[in-house]
Design an enzyme around this catalytic site. Structure first.
Site, PDB file in Angstrom:
ATOM      1  N   SER A  65      45.169  29.804  30.886  1.00 10.25           N
ATOM      2  CA  SER A  65      43.880  29.940  31.566  1.00 10.25           C
ATOM      3  C   SER A  65      43.967  30.193  33.066  1.00 10.25           C
ATOM      4  CB  SER A  65      43.027  28.692  31.323  1.00 10.25           C
ATOM      5  OG  SER A  65      42.553  28.668  29.998  1.00 10.25           O
ATOM      6  N   LYS A  68      41.981  33.126  34.176  1.00 16.09           N
ATOM      7  CA  LYS A  68      40.561  33.148  34.515  1.00 16.09           C
ATOM      8  C   LYS A  68      40.301  33.404  35.998  1.00 16.09           C
ATOM      9  CE  LYS A  68      38.948  30.248  30.651  1.00 16.09           C
ATOM     10  NZ  LYS A  68      40.142  29.754  29.968  1.00 16.09           N
ATOM     11  N   SER A 122      37.263  25.545  32.497  1.00 13.04           N
ATOM     12  CA  SER A 122      38.081  26.450  31.674  1.00 13.04           C
ATOM     13  C   SER A 122      37.393  26.799  30.361  1.00 13.04           C
ATOM     14  CB  SER A 122      39.460  25.838  31.408  1.00 13.04           C
ATOM     15  OG  SER A 122      40.441  26.842  31.328  1.00 13.04           O
ATOM     16  N   LYS A 229      43.281  25.884  39.583  1.00 14.46           N
ATOM     17  CA  LYS A 229      43.053  26.293  38.184  1.00 14.46           C
ATOM     18  C   LYS A 229      44.172  25.737  37.327  1.00 14.46           C
ATOM     19  CE  LYS A 229      40.821  28.047  34.852  1.00 14.46           C
ATOM     20  NZ  LYS A 229      41.256  26.845  34.088  1.00 14.46           N
TER      21      LYS A 229
END
Length: 279
Positions: A65, A68, A122, A229
């Site tokens: 992720s 993203k 997420s 993140k």
């Protein structure tokens, strides 16, 4: 597209500064010892691009992720309305990992809220919906993700979906440091990735859904985090990228392929302790 060009130039200048930077510009230069990190790849850089710590920084690995961040940048580069409503459909299901979502079919949120949920919590369906509703559809969106990566000089990076569900989303710690540096130029990304809690109302006539941030370090008073993140799939292990301020200095941290749910956070704390003890 002007934003993309400006960012490409700024990142190129940052890379040049990395090469030309003189030793001693940071209190964290040439630190003794080793933080003994568990992550397979790790990179810590100061704001001038000087490497404070590196471990297997050019190994190509799945990034889950962390993907993203690129999804958000590509959406924002396109200048699409952030207030436009996006509705979740069956096309946004995760048919790869079979993960669930509280954004059921028919859930409707603004593009801004979808970006916020994709980054802070997420949310896979939010990220997929952002790619699906991009002009030209998903295929064009993924092409723009890879085009953006090349513009940022991320030579060992490839993107295959906007949520990071496919193991074919790969990069290196060195490349991700470039991406994190570029992402910092987007106020919505820094806001979204450091928001600890958010309520949304995706269904008419129903109550709110509360989402929390996947980075537990944001609740730790010892940390001053400007962007973050997390990521996880089996092939990638636990991943974490951050921009943070330590002892008044801005640093970028990339941690890839950790095993154990808390290992990236433990590695982050080990890094910080090592840097403070040695500076």
């Amino acid at each position: 597209m002007r934003i993309a060009k400006t960012l490409a130039v700024s990142v190129a200048m940052w890379a040049l500064a990395s090469t030309a930077a003189h030793a001693g510009t940071s209190k964290f230069t040439d630190l003794p010892g080793n933080p003994e990190l568990k992550s397979a790849s790790a990179l810590v850089m100061d704001d001038e691009g000087n490497v404070i710590y590196g471990k297997d920084v050019n190994a190509v690995r799945p990034i889950a992720s962390i993907t993203k961040l690129m999804t958000a940048m590509v959406v924002l580069d396109a200048g699409l309305s952030l207030d436009e409503k996006i509705t979740i459909t069956k096309a946004d299901r995760d048919l790869i990992r079979l993960t669930g979502s509280r954004l059921q079919y028919g859930a409707s949120l603004s593009r801004r809220e979808m970006i916020l949920l994709a980054l802070m919590s997420s949310e896979n369906r939010a990220a997929t919906a952002l790619g699906r509703t991009y002009p030209g559809g998903m295929e064009n969106f993924i092409a723009h993700m890879n085009r953006k990566a090349r513009a940022l000089g991320m030579q060992n990076t490839r993107f295959a979906d906007p949520a990071g569900l496919k193991a074919e989303n790969v990069s290196t710690a060195a490349d991700l440091a470039r991406m994190v540096k570029a992402a910092e130029a987007y106020p919505l990304i820094t806001e979204a990735s450091t928001t600890t809690r958010m309520d949304v109302y995706p269904f008419k006539g129903r109550g709110h859904l509360t989402y929390g941030n996947t980075n537990r370090l944001l609740k730790n008073a010892s940390w001053d985090i400007e962007l973050s993140k997390t990521g996880y799939i089996n092939e990638a292990g636990r991943c974490l990228v951050m921009n943070a301020t330590i002892e008044g200095e801005d640093v970028s941290i990339v941690l890839l392929n950790s095993f154990g749910k808390l290992t990236p956070f433990g590695d982050s704390n080990r890094l910080r302790k090592w840097m403070l003890a040695s500076s």
